[in-house]
Motif scaffolding. Structure first.
Motif, PDB file in Angstrom:
ATOM      1  N   ILE A  23       0.836  -1.358  -0.131  1.00 28.88           N
ATOM      2  CA  ILE A  23      -0.121  -0.005   0.043  1.00 28.88           C
ATOM      3  C   ILE A  23       0.995   1.218   0.083  1.00 28.88           C
ATOM      4  O   ILE A  23       0.527   2.307  -0.812  1.00 28.88           O
ATOM      5  CB  ILE A  23      -0.835  -0.108   1.235  1.00 28.88           C
ATOM      6  N   ASN A  24       1.962   1.190   0.666  1.00 30.52           N
ATOM      7  CA  ASN A  24       2.904   2.327   0.755  1.00 30.52           C
ATOM      8  C   ASN A  24       3.495   2.564  -0.579  1.00 30.52           C
ATOM      9  O   ASN A  24       3.463   3.705  -0.893  1.00 30.52           O
ATOM     10  CB  ASN A  24       3.980   1.998   1.728  1.00 30.52           C
ATOM     11  N   PHE A  25       3.818   1.510  -1.173  1.00 27.05           N
ATOM     12  CA  PHE A  25       4.228   1.671  -2.740  1.00 27.05           C
ATOM     13  C   PHE A  25       3.214   2.333  -3.507  1.00 27.05           C
ATOM     14  O   PHE A  25       3.155   3.220  -4.255  1.00 27.05           O
ATOM     15  CB  PHE A  25       4.796   0.263  -2.943  1.00 27.05           C
ATOM     16  N   ALA A  26       2.113   1.297  -3.810  1.00 22.10           N
ATOM     17  CA  ALA A  26       1.258   1.683  -4.683  1.00 22.10           C
ATOM     18  C   ALA A  26       0.224   2.949  -4.772  1.00 22.10           C
ATOM     19  O   ALA A  26      -0.035   3.522  -5.671  1.00 22.10           O
ATOM     20  CB  ALA A  26       0.285   0.215  -4.915  1.00 22.10           C
ATOM     21  N   GLU A  27      -0.023   3.139  -3.426  1.00 20.67           N
ATOM     22  CA  GLU A  27      -0.929   4.175  -3.141  1.00 20.67           C
ATOM     23  C   GLU A  27      -0.107   5.523  -2.589  1.00 20.67           C
ATOM     24  O   GLU A  27      -0.842   6.568  -2.571  1.00 20.67           O
ATOM     25  CB  GLU A  27      -2.031   4.003  -2.133  1.00 20.67           C
ATOM     26  N   LYS A  28       0.945   5.324  -2.297  1.00 23.62           N
ATOM     27  CA  LYS A  28       1.841   6.743  -2.168  1.00 23.62           C
ATOM     28  C   LYS A  28       3.204   6.991  -3.069  1.00 23.62           C
ATOM     29  O   LYS A  28       3.045   7.712  -3.864  1.00 23.62           O
ATOM     30  CB  LYS A  28       2.291   6.591  -0.507  1.00 23.62           C
ATOM     31  N   GLU A  29       3.892   5.940  -3.009  1.00 24.91           N
ATOM     32  CA  GLU A  29       5.381   6.316  -3.883  1.00 24.91           C
ATOM     33  C   GLU A  29       4.696   6.389  -5.388  1.00 24.91           C
ATOM     34  O   GLU A  29       5.248   7.288  -5.917  1.00 24.91           O
ATOM     35  CB  GLU A  29       6.269   5.135  -3.568  1.00 24.91           C
ATOM     36  N   VAL A  30       3.997   5.584  -5.765  1.00 24.14           N
ATOM     37  CA  VAL A  30       3.732   5.560  -7.214  1.00 24.14           C
ATOM     38  C   VAL A  30       2.888   6.724  -7.375  1.00 24.14           C
ATOM     39  O   VAL A  30       3.241   7.507  -8.268  1.00 24.14           O
ATOM     40  CB  VAL A  30       3.142   4.184  -7.678  1.00 24.14           C
ATOM     41  N   VAL A  31       1.784   7.094  -6.761  1.00 23.78           N
ATOM     42  CA  VAL A  31       1.061   8.201  -6.888  1.00 23.78           C
ATOM     43  C   VAL A  31       1.776   9.507  -6.998  1.00 23.78           C
ATOM     44  O   VAL A  31       1.380  10.464  -7.791  1.00 23.78           O
ATOM     45  CB  VAL A  31      -0.276   8.163  -6.171  1.00 23.78           C
ATOM     46  N   GLU A  32       2.643   9.592  -5.898  1.00 25.73           N
ATOM     47  CA  GLU A  32       3.393  10.640  -5.599  1.00 25.73           C
ATOM     48  C   GLU A  32       4.709  10.976  -6.268  1.00 25.73           C
ATOM     49  O   GLU A  32       5.364  12.052  -5.964  1.00 25.73           O
ATOM     50  CB  GLU A  32       3.383  10.970  -4.159  1.00 25.73           C
ATOM     51  N   GLU A  33       4.926  10.154  -7.281  1.00 22.76           N
ATOM     52  CA  GLU A  33       6.373  10.445  -7.898  1.00 22.76           C
ATOM     53  C   GLU A  33       6.195  11.527  -8.698  1.00 22.76           C
ATOM     54  O   GLU A  33       5.389  11.867  -9.436  1.00 22.76           O
ATOM     55  CB  GLU A  33       6.515   9.228  -8.844  1.00 22.76           C
ATOM     56  N   LYS A  34       7.224  12.490  -8.342  1.00 25.73           N
ATOM     57  CA  LYS A  34       7.352  13.569  -9.140  1.00 25.73           C
ATOM     58  C   LYS A  34       7.415  13.652 -10.570  1.00 25.73           C
ATOM     59  O   LYS A  34       8.183  12.843 -11.263  1.00 25.73           O
ATOM     60  CB  LYS A  34       8.541  14.460  -8.545  1.00 25.73           C
ATOM     61  N   ASP A  35       6.335  14.354 -11.031  1.00 29.40           N
ATOM     62  CA  ASP A  35       6.140  14.688 -12.625  1.00 29.40           C
ATOM     63  C   ASP A  35       5.804  13.114 -13.318  1.00 29.40           C
ATOM     64  O   ASP A  35       6.131  13.167 -14.780  1.00 29.40           O
ATOM     65  CB  ASP A  35       7.593  15.271 -13.265  1.00 29.40           C
TER      66      ASP A  35
END
Length: 243
Positions: A23-35
């Motif tokens: 969840i931390n990867f799919a819903e945070k890191e991926v979604v918030e990846e800059k640009d």
């Protein structure tokens, strides 16, 4: 029973480690990846199309309500499912129609939705070929009458059915339809020639290389790295890089 917060909430207690890092990867890191992100509505449209492509029925059922809450309209959601029939076949799309109807009825969305068709049985081939020309260029003119005698009927079907019955419909524009088609094909795998054609089609209608990379990046948690990396290679090839 506690309300589920996301599609993995049922595994919070039984698989806490997986729950946490995924969840931390799919819903945070991926979604918030800059640009590398997408607006929320476009992101959900891409994910729904990818889940159709990879046959993620159970997850589709959980994510569709979130997509509707995020601004994907019922008509857009249904158009994503309808168009998938041309690329996945009704054998794989049938359960998604059932799922969508159940979700929409639960959300008190009146069915059937307003009609979106713009063609008749008499003009669907002509209008479908015109849509092919609009998206892919003048090289498609005459496509519905082209090909070897033994298989030219399939070209006619492509113009009349794939493009005449689906792409000419209201509810989604050319850019959205080409984006979701790219997602279906990338997610199902094994259709690289068609993926390349639709990567080029996307670019012709304004979905540039970076947009497509952003789309496939947001789909990655749902389709995995091999199909994601394959799609990136195809995007680069379509853009003329060959990398």
């Amino acid at each position: 029973m506690a309300k589920e917060e996301n599609y993995l909430d049922a595994f919070r207690d039984t698989d806490p480690e997986f729950y946490s890092f995924f969840i931390n990867f799919a819903e945070k890191e991926v979604v918030e990846e800059k640009d590398r992100g997408l607006d929320e509505r476009t992101r959900y449209m891409a994910i729904l199309a990818a889940l159709l492509g990879c046959q993620g029925k159970e997850l589709f059922e959980k994510i569709l309500p979130q997509a509707l809450d995020a601004g994907v309209t019922p008509v857009e959601a249904k158009e994503i499912i309808y168009q998938a029939a041309a690329y996945l076949g009704i054998g794989r799309v049938y359960p998604f129609l059932e799922i969508a109807n159940a979700v929409m009825e639960k959300k008190d969305i009146f069915l059937p939705l307003p009609p979106q068709g713009t063609t008749t049985p008499e003009d669907r081939v002509e209008k479908g070929e015109a849509k092919q020309v609009e998206i892919f260029g003048e090289g498609m003119r005459g496509f519905s009458r082209s090909g070897p005698e033994e298989s030219k009927h399939i070209n006619r079907w492509l113009s009349g059915n794939c493009f005449g019955d689906y792409y000419t419909r209201n509810g989604l524009d050319n850019r959205q339809r080409e984006m979701i088609t790219f997602c279906y094909i990338a997610a199902q795998g094994g259709c690289e020639p068609q993926l390349l054609s639709h990567a080029a089609g996307n670019m012709k209608v304004g979905n540039d290389k970076q947009f497509l990379i952003n789309v496939i990046s947001q789909c990655m948690p749902y389709i995995g790295y091999p199909r994601t990396l394959n799609a990136v290679r195809i995007i680069n090839e379509a853009a003329g890089n060959g990398k």
